[in-house]
Write a protein that holds these residues in place. Structure first.
Motif, mmCIF file in Angstrom:
data_model
loop_
_atom_site.group_PDB
_atom_site.id
_atom_site.type_symbol
_atom_site.label_atom_id
_atom_site.label_comp_id
_atom_site.label_asym_id
_atom_site.label_seq_id
_atom_site.Cartn_x
_atom_site.Cartn_y
_atom_site.Cartn_z
ATOM 1 N N GLN A 136 -26.255 -3.440 4.158
ATOM 2 C CA GLN A 136 -25.292 -3.392 3.051
ATOM 3 C C GLN A 136 -25.846 -2.607 1.863
ATOM 4 N N ILE A 137 -27.127 -2.811 1.542
ATOM 5 C CA ILE A 137 -27.706 -2.040 0.448
ATOM 6 C C ILE A 137 -27.861 -0.570 0.848
ATOM 7 N N ALA A 138 -28.095 -0.316 2.139
ATOM 8 C CA ALA A 138 -28.157 1.063 2.621
ATOM 9 C C ALA A 138 -26.805 1.751 2.463
ATOM 10 N N ASP A 139 -25.728 1.041 2.778
ATOM 11 C CA ASP A 139 -24.378 1.598 2.595
ATOM 12 C C ASP A 139 -24.105 1.894 1.124
ATOM 13 N N LEU A 140 -24.533 0.973 0.267
ATOM 14 C CA LEU A 140 -24.340 1.164 -1.175
ATOM 15 C C LEU A 140 -25.017 2.447 -1.637
ATOM 16 N N VAL A 141 -26.265 2.644 -1.217
ATOM 17 C CA VAL A 141 -27.018 3.821 -1.623
ATOM 18 C C VAL A 141 -26.445 5.084 -0.986
ATOM 19 N N LEU A 222 -17.192 -0.424 3.579
ATOM 20 C CA LEU A 222 -18.304 -1.309 3.239
ATOM 21 C C LEU A 222 -18.183 -2.677 3.896
ATOM 22 N N ARG A 223 -17.025 -2.987 4.445
ATOM 23 C CA ARG A 223 -16.868 -4.264 5.151
ATOM 24 C C ARG A 223 -17.512 -4.239 6.534
ATOM 25 N N HIS A 224 -17.945 -3.082 6.956
ATOM 26 C CA HIS A 224 -18.598 -2.925 8.264
ATOM 27 C C HIS A 224 -20.022 -2.423 8.020
ATOM 28 N N PRO A 225 -20.991 -3.326 7.816
ATOM 29 C CA PRO A 225 -22.358 -2.913 7.492
ATOM 30 C C PRO A 225 -22.925 -1.858 8.444
ATOM 31 N N ILE A 282 -28.859 12.510 13.200
ATOM 32 C CA ILE A 282 -27.571 12.470 13.886
ATOM 33 C C ILE A 282 -27.536 11.320 14.883
ATOM 34 N N ALA A 283 -28.598 11.175 15.657
ATOM 35 C CA ALA A 283 -28.647 10.120 16.675
ATOM 36 C C ALA A 283 -28.581 8.729 16.048
ATOM 37 N N ILE A 284 -29.392 8.503 15.008
ATOM 38 C CA ILE A 284 -29.395 7.198 14.347
ATOM 39 C C ILE A 284 -28.046 6.935 13.688
ATOM 40 N N GLY A 285 -27.466 7.985 13.094
ATOM 41 C CA GLY A 285 -26.164 7.830 12.461
ATOM 42 C C GLY A 285 -25.087 7.412 13.445
ATOM 43 N N VAL A 286 -25.064 8.033 14.610
ATOM 44 C CA VAL A 286 -24.071 7.693 15.641
ATOM 45 C C VAL A 286 -24.266 6.252 16.100
ATOM 46 N N VAL A 287 -25.528 5.852 16.301
ATOM 47 C CA VAL A 287 -25.802 4.469 16.723
ATOM 48 C C VAL A 287 -25.304 3.473 15.681
ATOM 49 N N LEU A 288 -25.550 3.754 14.403
ATOM 50 C CA LEU A 288 -25.113 2.848 13.344
ATOM 51 C C LEU A 288 -23.587 2.756 13.271
ATOM 52 N N VAL A 289 -22.922 3.886 13.444
ATOM 53 C CA VAL A 289 -21.450 3.878 13.420
ATOM 54 C C VAL A 289 -20.908 3.026 14.562
ATOM 55 N N LEU A 290 -21.437 3.219 15.761
ATOM 56 C CA LEU A 290 -20.969 2.446 16.912
ATOM 57 C C LEU A 290 -21.289 0.962 16.738
ATOM 58 N N ARG A 291 -22.457 0.677 16.223
ATOM 59 C CA ARG A 291 -22.869 -0.714 16.021
ATOM 60 C C ARG A 291 -21.997 -1.395 14.967
ATOM 61 N N SER A 292 -21.604 -0.656 13.938
ATOM 62 C CA SER A 292 -20.839 -1.246 12.845
ATOM 63 C C SER A 292 -19.445 -1.691 13.261
ATOM 64 N N ARG A 293 -18.948 -1.131 14.359
ATOM 65 C CA ARG A 293 -17.595 -1.475 14.795
ATOM 66 C C ARG A 293 -17.562 -2.756 15.596
ATOM 67 N N ARG A 294 -18.721 -3.305 15.938
ATOM 68 C CA ARG A 294 -18.756 -4.547 16.683
ATOM 69 C C ARG A 294 -18.497 -5.719 15.735
ATOM 70 N N PRO A 295 -17.706 -6.692 16.147
ATOM 71 C CA PRO A 295 -17.446 -7.846 15.286
ATOM 72 C C PRO A 295 -18.719 -8.645 15.057
ATOM 73 N N SER A 296 -18.958 -9.021 13.811
ATOM 74 C CA SER A 296 -20.163 -9.782 13.476
ATOM 75 C C SER A 296 -19.891 -10.651 12.259
ATOM 76 N N THR A 297 -20.447 -11.834 12.252
ATOM 77 C CA THR A 297 -20.293 -12.731 11.111
ATOM 78 C C THR A 297 -21.580 -12.857 10.312
ATOM 79 N N VAL A 298 -22.614 -12.125 10.757
ATOM 80 C CA VAL A 298 -23.911 -12.212 10.102
ATOM 81 C C VAL A 298 -24.142 -10.931 9.284
ATOM 82 N N PRO A 299 -24.471 -11.062 7.975
ATOM 83 C CA PRO A 299 -24.755 -9.872 7.166
ATOM 84 C C PRO A 299 -25.924 -9.106 7.752
ATOM 85 N N ALA A 300 -25.814 -7.787 7.742
ATOM 86 C CA ALA A 300 -26.876 -6.960 8.305
ATOM 87 C C ALA A 300 -27.624 -6.222 7.187
#
Length: 300
Positions: A136-141, A222-225, A282-300
């Motif tokens: 979440q702080i990474a998204d903010l920055v 920002l709702r999808h860490p 690019i690789a890390i960015g794609v992984v984060l985008v795909l990971r962020s779309r998974r439903p989660s109730t735990v802040p990352a």
């Protein structure tokens, strides 16, 4: 001779120079770009934190008042990471022989990818110390960075540095200086080069910045860490990778057998250092985008 060439505008690196006690002090456009970029990032971060509806469960990861403390860490990360990145990625052998020059930042030599690693490390440490969800702080920055990139690349153009390869396109710019005008052309001809700084300002700054702001304020990114961070990393990496095809490589990589200045190559085909460093982004960015779309109730 190239008939269509844009002359370099009448610009200087200094905004103004004053003399005090026998010494000259100058405010440079590049320094101003850093200052204004940091101020814009600060205000964007505060604005996003005040909009509680932008965050998961309406809970921002930190208080607006904490942004100033975070900026101190980030500034240190940019300076130390940018300098060490330049030393390690671009001229390790030179600085190994001249270690006392590593700290001479005022002589120039900063690397974006090193600065990025410095910011990531500083933000990560700050998040752990203050028990803030790291993604979440990474998204903010991340969503506050493009304005600084835009201003920085405009300052590069103003300084007539980091120009592109020679071109016959009508928007080629005749940058001043012997190095810029050494294109192997006939005597009396003008060498026009790609204004690669402006390409990067457009892609990394204006377009990427607009996409991130749209993602944050129109698509609830920002709702999808990790989503905003992933788009930033992949977007910057892709933009830098493309511009590297027309950007003049660093002189230390250019040889008679390697005129394109490729840092890694086989049989004349390969990657510049900028492209090589952008692939993990690019690789890390794609992984984060795909990971962020998974439903989660735990802040990352």
């Amino acid at each position: 001779m190239i008939a269509l060439t844009l002359p370099f505008p009448d610009l200087t690196p200094e905004i103004f120079t004053i003399e005090l006690f026998g010494s000259q002090f100058a405010l440079r456009w590049y320094a101003l770009a850093y200052i204004v970029g940091i101020v814009i990032a600060w205000r964007l971060a505060v604005a996003a934190l005040r909009r509680t509806a932008l965050w998961p469960a309406g809970q921002p990861p930190m208080r607006p008042a904490q942004v100033e403390d975070l900026l101190t860490w980030i500034i240190l990360g940019v300076i130390l990471g940018g300098r060490l990145g330049y030393v390690l990625f671009y001229q390790p052998s030179y600085y190994l022989e001249n270690p006392t020059e590593i700290l001479r930042i005022w002589q120039g030599g900063m690397a974006f990818h090193g600065g990025l690693l410095g910011v990531i490390f500083a933000t990560w440490v700050y998040a752990i110390r203050n028990q803030i969800p790291r993604l979440q702080i990474a998204d903010l920055v991340a969503h506050t960075v493009p304005p600084g990139l835009l201003l920085g690349r405009l300052a590069n153009f103003n300084n007539a540095e980091l120009w592109g390869r020679a071109t016959g396109l009508p928007w080629g710019v005749a940058f001043p200086g012997r190095a810029a005008q050494s294109c192997g052309q006939a005597v009396g001809e003008i060498c026009a080069r790609h204004p690669s700084q402006l390409y990067e300002a457009l892609l990394e700054g204006l377009i990427l910045g607009a996409v991130l702001l749209w993602l944050v304020y129109r698509r609830n990114g920002l709702r999808h860490p990790g989503l905003v961070t992933g788009v930033f990393l992949a977007g910057y990496g892709a933009a830098r990778f493309m511009v590297e095809f027309v950007r003049q490589p660093d002189a230390q990589f250019v040889t008679i057998d390697n005129p394109l200045g490729l840092a890694w190559h086989i049989g004349g085909y390969g990657l510049t250092m900028g492209q090589f460093l952008s692939l993990p982004m690019i690789a890390i960015g794609v992984v984060l985008v795909l990971r962020s779309r998974r439903p989660s109730t735990v802040p990352a």
